[in-house]
Motif scaffolding. Sequence first.
Motif, PDB file in Angstrom:
ATOM      1  N   LEU A 183       0.834  -1.199   0.000  1.00 38.67           N
ATOM      2  CA  LEU A 183       0.000   0.000   0.000  1.00 38.67           C
ATOM      3  C   LEU A 183       0.871   1.252   0.000  1.00 38.67           C
ATOM      4  N   THR A 184       1.907   1.262   0.851  1.00 40.08           N
ATOM      5  CA  THR A 184       2.819   2.403   0.881  1.00 40.08           C
ATOM      6  C   THR A 184       3.472   2.623  -0.475  1.00 40.08           C
ATOM      7  N   GLN A 185       3.939   1.544  -1.088  1.00 45.56           N
ATOM      8  CA  GLN A 185       4.585   1.647  -2.389  1.00 45.56           C
ATOM      9  C   GLN A 185       3.621   2.179  -3.444  1.00 45.56           C
ATOM     10  N   ALA A 186       2.379   1.699  -3.406  1.00 45.17           N
ATOM     11  CA  ALA A 186       1.385   2.153  -4.386  1.00 45.17           C
ATOM     12  C   ALA A 186       1.032   3.619  -4.190  1.00 45.17           C
ATOM     13  N   LEU A 187       0.864   4.040  -2.930  1.00 44.54           N
ATOM     14  CA  LEU A 187       0.526   5.433  -2.650  1.00 44.54           C
ATOM     15  C   LEU A 187       1.640   6.379  -3.092  1.00 44.54           C
ATOM     16  N   PHE A 188       2.877   6.054  -2.754  1.00 43.83           N
ATOM     17  CA  PHE A 188       3.990   6.921  -3.128  1.00 43.83           C
ATOM     18  C   PHE A 188       4.183   6.940  -4.636  1.00 43.83           C
ATOM     19  N   LEU A 189       4.074   5.785  -5.272  1.00 41.43           N
ATOM     20  CA  LEU A 189       4.283   5.735  -6.718  1.00 41.43           C
ATOM     21  C   LEU A 189       3.222   6.530  -7.462  1.00 41.43           C
ATOM     22  N   SER A 190       1.945   6.355  -7.106  1.00 46.19           N
ATOM     23  CA  SER A 190       0.874   7.071  -7.796  1.00 46.19           C
ATOM     24  C   SER A 190       0.951   8.571  -7.551  1.00 46.19           C
ATOM     25  N   THR A 191       1.243   8.964  -6.314  1.00 42.62           N
ATOM     26  CA  THR A 191       1.366  10.394  -6.007  1.00 42.62           C
ATOM     27  C   THR A 191       2.593  10.982  -6.685  1.00 42.62           C
ATOM     28  N   GLY A 192       3.671  10.212  -6.756  1.00 38.19           N
ATOM     29  CA  GLY A 192       4.873  10.675  -7.451  1.00 38.19           C
ATOM     30  C   GLY A 192       4.623  10.905  -8.923  1.00 38.19           C
ATOM     31  N   VAL A 193       3.884  10.005  -9.558  1.00 33.58           N
ATOM     32  CA  VAL A 193       3.555  10.172 -10.975  1.00 33.58           C
ATOM     33  C   VAL A 193       2.720  11.433 -11.179  1.00 33.58           C
ATOM     34  N   ALA A 194       1.743  11.648 -10.296  1.00 35.26           N
ATOM     35  CA  ALA A 194       0.911  12.853 -10.401  1.00 35.26           C
ATOM     36  C   ALA A 194       1.748  14.115 -10.226  1.00 35.26           C
ATOM     37  N   MET A 195       2.717  14.081  -9.316  1.00 35.72           N
ATOM     38  CA  MET A 195       3.563  15.249  -9.095  1.00 35.72           C
ATOM     39  C   MET A 195       4.460  15.509 -10.302  1.00 35.72           C
ATOM     40  N   VAL A 196       5.008  14.463 -10.883  1.00 34.68           N
ATOM     41  CA  VAL A 196       5.838  14.639 -12.093  1.00 34.68           C
ATOM     42  C   VAL A 196       5.020  15.272 -13.205  1.00 34.68           C
ATOM     43  N   ALA A 197       3.778  14.824 -13.379  1.00 34.21           N
ATOM     44  CA  ALA A 197       2.915  15.390 -14.414  1.00 34.21           C
ATOM     45  C   ALA A 197       2.631  16.865 -14.149  1.00 34.21           C
ATOM     46  N   ALA A 198       2.403  17.214 -12.875  1.00 37.03           N
ATOM     47  CA  ALA A 198       2.117  18.611 -12.533  1.00 37.03           C
ATOM     48  C   ALA A 198       3.335  19.499 -12.768  1.00 37.03           C
ATOM     49  N   ILE A 199       4.507  19.036 -12.334  1.00 38.46           N
ATOM     50  CA  ILE A 199       5.713  19.848 -12.523  1.00 38.46           C
ATOM     51  C   ILE A 199       6.053  19.961 -13.999  1.00 38.46           C
ATOM     52  N   HIS A 200       5.814  18.906 -14.755  1.00 41.74           N
ATOM     53  CA  HIS A 200       6.053  18.969 -16.198  1.00 41.74           C
ATOM     54  C   HIS A 200       5.199  20.060 -16.829  1.00 41.74           C
ATOM     55  N   ARG A 201       3.962  20.170 -16.380  1.00 36.36           N
ATOM     56  CA  ARG A 201       3.070  21.191 -16.936  1.00 36.36           C
ATOM     57  C   ARG A 201       3.507  22.597 -16.523  1.00 36.36           C
ATOM     58  N   ILE A 202       3.954  22.732 -15.279  1.00 35.48           N
ATOM     59  CA  ILE A 202       4.390  24.042 -14.793  1.00 35.48           C
ATOM     60  C   ILE A 202       5.769  24.400 -15.324  1.00 35.48           C
ATOM     61  N   GLY A 203       6.660  23.405 -15.372  1.00 35.85           N
ATOM     62  CA  GLY A 203       8.010  23.653 -15.887  1.00 35.85           C
ATOM     63  C   GLY A 203       9.080  23.107 -14.959  1.00 35.85           C
ATOM     64  N   PHE A 204       9.825  22.111 -15.429  1.00 37.33           N
ATOM     65  CA  PHE A 204      10.894  21.540 -14.611  1.00 37.33           C
ATOM     66  C   PHE A 204      12.018  22.538 -14.353  1.00 37.33           C
ATOM     67  N   ARG A 205      12.069  23.612 -15.134  1.00 37.85           N
ATOM     68  CA  ARG A 205      13.147  24.590 -14.953  1.00 37.85           C
ATOM     69  C   ARG A 205      13.144  25.193 -13.547  1.00 37.85           C
ATOM     70  N   HIS A 206      11.981  25.171 -12.882  1.00 31.32           N
ATOM     71  CA  HIS A 206      11.897  25.749 -11.545  1.00 31.32           C
ATOM     72  C   HIS A 206      12.644  24.919 -10.504  1.00 31.32           C
ATOM     73  N   LEU A 207      12.998  23.689 -10.855  1.00 33.44           N
ATOM     74  CA  LEU A 207      13.751  22.841  -9.931  1.00 33.44           C
ATOM     75  C   LEU A 207      15.259  22.988 -10.096  1.00 33.44           C
ATOM     76  N   ARG A 208      15.706  23.716 -11.099  1.00 32.41           N
ATOM     77  CA  ARG A 208      17.140  23.823 -11.371  1.00 32.41           C
ATOM     78  C   ARG A 208      17.964  24.348 -10.194  1.00 32.41           C
ATOM     79  N   PRO A 209      17.453  25.289  -9.399  1.00 35.19           N
ATOM     80  CA  PRO A 209      18.266  25.754  -8.262  1.00 35.19           C
ATOM     81  C   PRO A 209      18.631  24.654  -7.266  1.00 35.19           C
ATOM     82  N   LEU A 210      17.898  23.556  -7.302  1.00 42.62           N
ATOM     83  CA  LEU A 210      18.168  22.468  -6.365  1.00 42.62           C
ATOM     84  C   LEU A 210      19.313  21.579  -6.823  1.00 42.62           C
ATOM     85  N   VAL A 211      19.773  21.762  -8.037  1.00 48.38           N
ATOM     86  CA  VAL A 211      20.882  20.951  -8.545  1.00 48.38           C
ATOM     87  C   VAL A 211      22.180  21.624  -8.108  1.00 48.38           C
ATOM     88  N   THR A 212      22.550  21.388  -6.865  1.00 49.62           N
ATOM     89  CA  THR A 212      23.784  21.947  -6.306  1.00 49.62           C
ATOM     90  C   THR A 212      24.809  20.835  -6.131  1.00 49.62           C
TER      91      THR A 212
END
Length: 441
Positions: A64-93
Amino acid sequence: MASAGAATGIRVQERQRGTAARDLPDVLRVLLNGAVFVLLWNHIWLVDLSDRSILAASEEGSLLTQALFLSTGVAMVAAIHRIGFRHLRPLVTGPLVLCAVWLSGTALLSIEPSLSLRRLALFAIAALLSAGVLIVARSPRQLALTMAGAALVIVLSSYLAVALVPNLAIHSAFDVNSDPSHPGLWRGIFPQKNEAGAAMVILVIVGLYVARVASRVLGWSIVLLAAGFLIASGSKTAILLLPVILVITGLCQILTGGIMRTLLLLGPIVGFSLISIGSVLVPSIQDAVGALLTNATFTGRSEIWQFAIDNILVRPWRGWGLGAFWMTERTMYGGSEELTWVNTVDHAHNAYLDTALIGGLPFLALTVVAFVLAPVRDLQRVAGGTRLDAETMLFLRLWFLGLVSASFETVLYNGNNATCCMFMMAVFGLRLRTRYPIARD
């Protein structure tokens, strides 16, 4: 007053350059972030601690934990893709990338590679979610209200559980591996009273943020509800640390100088580390702790810390692998001929020792640079010489909570831990603020 988008540090005008078709509707932003916060704060509800099958489940992992994290992670990737992954670039330190590379390497070289790779995947998804909520939130007010909604779900559900199903929400003498002091202590929807206590400290911090940004009534209601449940949980570490966190971070509003703030923040972190690990390594510190405290073993933790230190020295350069050390027969049934707590624990009750067990002493050094020193530098870049705005204070309190908790609990590199996830969100939030500084009216 902070402009919209200041919680993440992403300026509204930058987002407005994109087309409307690339925007994410507010209702989806709120629903996604709300689901993420509930998931990260607690995703294992109403566990029957008298059922011995939970011991096997903890070792094999939860589907259940694996399914919840995986499904929520996929939804988050889709949302960030729509908004723009460029906003995460400052975290690449450099420090964060080196930590990620080293952690991945330890999983491949682990004494239990399959277990370590599963733990690594869970942690990676938790880190993505912790960063993603800052990108998805459109404004500080939206972030605050979303966190408030998730906080009410958690705290009200815990109170209802105590009232309606006390056998699943209050510790009893029938709990598996029951501690004699636990019966009668509240755990609500959480698996254990210490997890409940840590979550309530987070909710107090969230409530203070909500009161400052969105609604005083709503925010202080969350604070009072969470504080009441924290006391009922009897979680000594959480009860002790909450006033320390609020006082030290509050003093950061008064002492705005860079050196003073650094000493103010790092002093307690070093002090708690000396009291905990130092009490095992240095006899004079052990004597001093024994003179000051009625329980100088920190409820048995000192035995575990000594055992962990001994095994760090066995593999000091590469460690044992993420989550692998405490799950092997070597540690479960070795160590001593008698059945003691150290034979049955699944973590060191100290994040710094567990970090060294995961990846060796070099990994511990990288972690200190990436998660202790770098955030202090980021804080000074964001608010050096000035008072802290609401979002920076939220991040500071959650970051400080993670590091002072680390001396007594394992809260780093654990995607299943609420404090770890909020700590990562705080580290990422401080970093994002250096790239997208707050705009003021």
